[in-house]
Design an enzyme around this catalytic site. Sequence first.
Site, PDB file in Angstrom:
ATOM      1  N   THR A   1     -54.998  74.197  11.634  1.00  0.00           N
ATOM      2  CA  THR A   1     -53.776  74.995  11.717  1.00  0.00           C
ATOM      3  C   THR A   1     -53.687  75.730  13.042  1.00  0.00           C
ATOM      4  O   THR A   1     -52.593  76.024  13.525  1.00  0.00           O
ATOM      5  CB  THR A   1     -53.724  75.995  10.547  1.00  0.00           C
ATOM      6  OG1 THR A   1     -53.870  75.281   9.316  1.00  0.00           O
ATOM      7  CG2 THR A   1     -52.407  76.750  10.521  1.00  0.00           C
TER       8      THR A   1
ATOM      9  N   LYS B   1     -65.350  72.786   3.071  1.00  0.00           N
ATOM     10  CA  LYS B   1     -63.902  72.803   2.891  1.00  0.00           C
ATOM     11  C   LYS B   1     -63.490  71.372   2.589  1.00  0.00           C
ATOM     12  O   LYS B   1     -63.540  70.495   3.459  1.00  0.00           O
ATOM     13  CB  LYS B   1     -63.202  73.315   4.149  1.00  0.00           C
ATOM     14  CG  LYS B   1     -61.684  73.342   4.022  1.00  0.00           C
ATOM     15  CD  LYS B   1     -61.018  73.635   5.347  1.00  0.00           C
ATOM     16  CE  LYS B   1     -59.501  73.532   5.196  1.00  0.00           C
ATOM     17  NZ  LYS B   1     -58.795  73.566   6.501  1.00  0.00           N
TER      18      LYS B   1
ATOM     19  N   TYR C   1     -66.503  70.408   6.856  1.00  0.00           N
ATOM     20  CA  TYR C   1     -65.057  70.178   6.793  1.00  0.00           C
ATOM     21  C   TYR C   1     -64.829  68.689   6.572  1.00  0.00           C
ATOM     22  O   TYR C   1     -64.996  67.882   7.487  1.00  0.00           O
ATOM     23  CB  TYR C   1     -64.422  70.643   8.102  1.00  0.00           C
ATOM     24  CG  TYR C   1     -62.917  70.619   8.165  1.00  0.00           C
ATOM     25  CD1 TYR C   1     -62.118  70.511   7.031  1.00  0.00           C
ATOM     26  CD2 TYR C   1     -62.268  70.729   9.398  1.00  0.00           C
ATOM     27  CE1 TYR C   1     -60.742  70.508   7.115  1.00  0.00           C
ATOM     28  CE2 TYR C   1     -60.891  70.728   9.502  1.00  0.00           C
ATOM     29  CZ  TYR C   1     -60.128  70.620   8.352  1.00  0.00           C
ATOM     30  OH  TYR C   1     -58.757  70.616   8.451  1.00  0.00           O
TER      31      TYR C   1
END
Length: 302
Positions: free
Chosen positions: A46, A162, A134
């Site tokens: 993001t 994540k 991730y």
Amino acid sequence: MHFEGIYTPVITPFKADYSIDYDAYAAQVQFLLESGVHGLMIGGTTGEYYVESHEERVELLKIARQVCGNNLQIIFGTGSIDPAASLKLAESAVKHEADVILVATPPYSLPTQQELAQHALSIDRAANLPIMLYNYPDRMGINMEAEFFDLISESANFCSIKESSGDINRLHMLMNDYPKIQVACGMDDQALEFFAWGAKSWVCAGSNFLPKEHIALYNACVLENDFAKGRRIMAAMMPLMSVLEQGGKFIQSVKHGVTLDGRFAGEVRKPLLGLSEQEKTAMAQVVKELKLNIADIVSEAK
């Protein structure tokens, strides 16, 4: 290291000339600190890390730490197509006081599970900090599989992941087969399912502009164990999830959400382009209805 609550992958505001507006970034971090989120992720997807220089990424970490002091957990992303760049970022994470590093698969190269494990362990040695893995195969090309988790088990620093694959079977595998790895929801439209399976953290881009609403879902599911309330909140959030996860303009929509909330979010760096006026109008309506609906749900419970 324990991961509990809402973790915001912070946007990077770019000016019209695509340089970083560090003052606007500091204001966004201050807003998140005051909003009650539990941690920040600096240099996540993001934040558009993939179009930022090493120096820019480190400066964003330094500012976040200066603004937050020791009041928020800070996760610093080390993702790069070049493993050597990831090592350098890991060293900077230590120097500039990140609490945790985020370790992803190098995109495009498609390493084997053994190669990926060696990559992750080398970053671990460079930083010796707690690590959130991730897993995002849509962007990186491969999944982190059982062989990978077995190979990295020699280091206790790998304490979280994540999970952003969107494959619910991955959640089942992680929760059942690797209980020592804390699972953070990385797929926004599956947050309710993650919490139902015992996850206690959610890395959610929408909390850049709707922190209270995301915290409300966490509170209902994790703190209150009230999944009837949680389902109502999640149902109210689903139109936003459709925009973010299925709309094809994830970062652009998050940035426009920040703009709607009254802070400067700026441009997205190329190759991305901003939202059309029609998309902006639709986004504004989704956010307005979401706020009203969740406020009603939360007030009913008081």
